[in-house]
Design a protein around this motif. Structure first.
Motif, mmCIF file in Angstrom:
data_model
loop_
_atom_site.group_PDB
_atom_site.id
_atom_site.type_symbol
_atom_site.label_atom_id
_atom_site.label_comp_id
_atom_site.label_asym_id
_atom_site.label_seq_id
_atom_site.Cartn_x
_atom_site.Cartn_y
_atom_site.Cartn_z
ATOM 1 N N SER A 250 35.515 21.117 79.264
ATOM 2 C CA SER A 250 36.598 20.954 78.288
ATOM 3 C C SER A 250 37.255 22.302 78.011
ATOM 4 O O SER A 250 36.571 23.297 77.760
ATOM 5 N N GLU A 251 38.596 22.333 78.039
ATOM 6 C CA GLU A 251 39.302 23.564 77.714
ATOM 7 C C GLU A 251 39.384 23.799 76.202
ATOM 8 O O GLU A 251 39.784 24.866 75.762
ATOM 9 N N GLU A 252 38.959 22.810 75.404
ATOM 10 C CA GLU A 252 39.025 22.948 73.950
ATOM 11 C C GLU A 252 37.810 23.662 73.369
ATOM 12 O O GLU A 252 37.929 24.467 72.447
ATOM 13 N N ASP A 253 36.628 23.382 73.898
ATOM 14 C CA ASP A 253 35.429 24.029 73.349
ATOM 15 C C ASP A 253 34.506 24.600 74.418
ATOM 16 O O ASP A 253 33.429 25.101 74.099
ATOM 17 N N VAL A 305 49.063 20.363 88.278
ATOM 18 C CA VAL A 305 48.054 20.388 87.218
ATOM 19 C C VAL A 305 47.948 21.812 86.696
ATOM 20 O O VAL A 305 48.321 22.771 87.370
ATOM 21 N N THR A 306 47.425 21.950 85.481
ATOM 22 C CA THR A 306 47.241 23.282 84.896
ATOM 23 C C THR A 306 45.824 23.815 85.113
ATOM 24 O O THR A 306 45.579 25.004 84.903
ATOM 25 N N GLY A 307 44.915 22.926 85.515
ATOM 26 C CA GLY A 307 43.521 23.334 85.691
ATOM 27 C C GLY A 307 42.645 23.051 84.482
ATOM 28 O O GLY A 307 41.435 23.240 84.546
ATOM 29 N N GLY A 308 43.256 22.586 83.358
ATOM 30 C CA GLY A 308 42.480 22.299 82.159
ATOM 31 C C GLY A 308 42.096 20.836 82.073
ATOM 32 O O GLY A 308 42.595 19.983 82.824
ATOM 33 N N ALA A 309 41.202 20.530 81.112
ATOM 34 C CA ALA A 309 40.764 19.155 80.926
ATOM 35 C C ALA A 309 40.201 18.999 79.521
ATOM 36 O O ALA A 309 39.873 19.973 78.837
ATOM 37 N N ILE A 310 40.091 17.761 79.095
ATOM 38 C CA ILE A 310 39.434 17.423 77.836
ATOM 39 C C ILE A 310 38.442 16.297 78.105
ATOM 40 O O ILE A 310 38.610 15.505 79.045
ATOM 41 N N LEU A 311 37.404 16.225 77.247
ATOM 42 C CA LEU A 311 36.372 15.212 77.431
ATOM 43 C C LEU A 311 36.491 14.055 76.445
ATOM 44 O O LEU A 311 35.958 12.972 76.673
ATOM 45 N N THR A 312 37.178 14.291 75.331
ATOM 46 C CA THR A 312 37.371 13.236 74.321
ATOM 47 C C THR A 312 38.842 13.173 73.933
ATOM 48 O O THR A 312 39.565 14.165 74.021
#
Length: 313
Positions: A250-253, A305-312
């Protein structure tokens, strides 16, 4: 006359013997009197007179010869008990005589000690020894297991990146096993196994387009409340058409987890293209946006794509 002198003297009567013993006992209990009166022969007569007075007060007539015998017996320590001096034999004899008093308690204590010792041996020592032997055997076998997994990685890919990573994990695992760090060696072995599984796995990344499920979301990043991040909801599908769990960060945490679906960060234009297509037809014409090939770790994307992702979401 000679025959009379050599004839054995008859044994004294029992009552005279008992009386002599009583005289000695009377003298023995009068310690101060004895110490004072028996310092010299001149005082024997005074001592005998006192003894007569003691027995006269009790109504007992004691002949002079009995008094003389009593005084002589006291001086010779007759009728006196002399205890056995301390020794190992005396201690053992005392223990044997008193065994009835302490034997039962000693038996109970010994039985309790044996039970406790047996419980510790079977419940603590034996399992600990088995665990120690098993751990030693595992440490001895880990270098071979590490080498085998390293060789599988090399057989699965020709890319330098995964090969270099496998070599590093092999070296770290060997060093940990040599140092007895079992958990570290196990971790390196698990990483090699996971690397090999990821290399041989192949799948497509598809946009989720089933009825009732989201195909995309947007988020406002905490670092920039005025901006928006756009994500397509995608999943990994194997050659048999079944979804697979793959590692995604996840790119968020910064959390990494193996998931079957995740949000793929894409530019706003790509997000809008997919949204418009789904609004027009209700479907996504080409949902495949990436391909993961065997022998590779990275997915080859067919869209920006930017290469980032999120899981939720």
């Amino acid at each position: 006359m000679a025959d009379t002198a050599l004839a054995p003297r008859p044994a004294p009567a029992l009552d005279e013997t008992m009386l002599a013993m009583d005289v000695v006992d009377t003298l023995r209990h009068a310690d101060r009197l004895v110490q004072r009166e028996l310092e010299g022969d001149a005082r024997r007569a005074a001592l005998k007179q006192r003894l007569r007075e003691i027995y006269a007060g009790q109504g007992i007539a004691v002949p002079d010869r009995i008094l003389d015998q009593g005084v002589a017996a006291l001086e010779e320590h007759r009728f006196a008990y002399t205890p056995t001096p301390p020794s190992l034999q005396r201690s053992l004899a005392t223990l044997w005589v008193t065994r009835g008093r302490w034997g039962r308690m000693a038996g109970i204590a010994l039985a309790a000690l044996l039970l406790a010792g047996g419980g510790w041996w079977l419940g603590v020592h034996v399992p600990a020894e088995r665990a120690r032997i098993a751990q030693q055997q595992e440490l001895q076998g880990l270098p071979r297991a590490l080498q085998a997994e390293h060789d599988r990685v090399l057989a699965a890919t020709a890319l330098p990146g995964p090969r270099d990573r496998a070599a590093r994990l092999l070296a770290e695992g060997r060093a940990a096993a040599s140092a007895g760090a079992l958990s570290d060696a196990r971790a390196r072995l698990a990483s090699l196994q996971e690397l090999e599984r990821d290399l041989v796995r192949e799948y497509q990344v598809r946009i989720v387009s089933r009825p009732g499920e989201q195909s995309g979301v947007w988020r406002v990043p905490k670092a920039n409340p005025r901006a928006r991040n756009f994500y397509l909801i995608v999943e990994a599908v194997g050659p048999d058409g079944r979804p697979l769990e793959v590692p995604v960060t996840s790119e968020e945490d910064g959390t990494t987890a193996r998931v079957a679906k995740w949000g793929l960060h894409v530019p706003e234009a790509e997000f809008e293209r997919v949204r418009q297509e789904k609004m027009r037809t209700g479907l996504i014409g080409d949902p495949v946006v990436g391909q993961k090939r065997a022998g590779e770790l990275e997915t080859r994307w067919s869209i920006p794509v930017t290469g980032g992702a999120i899981l939720t979401w």
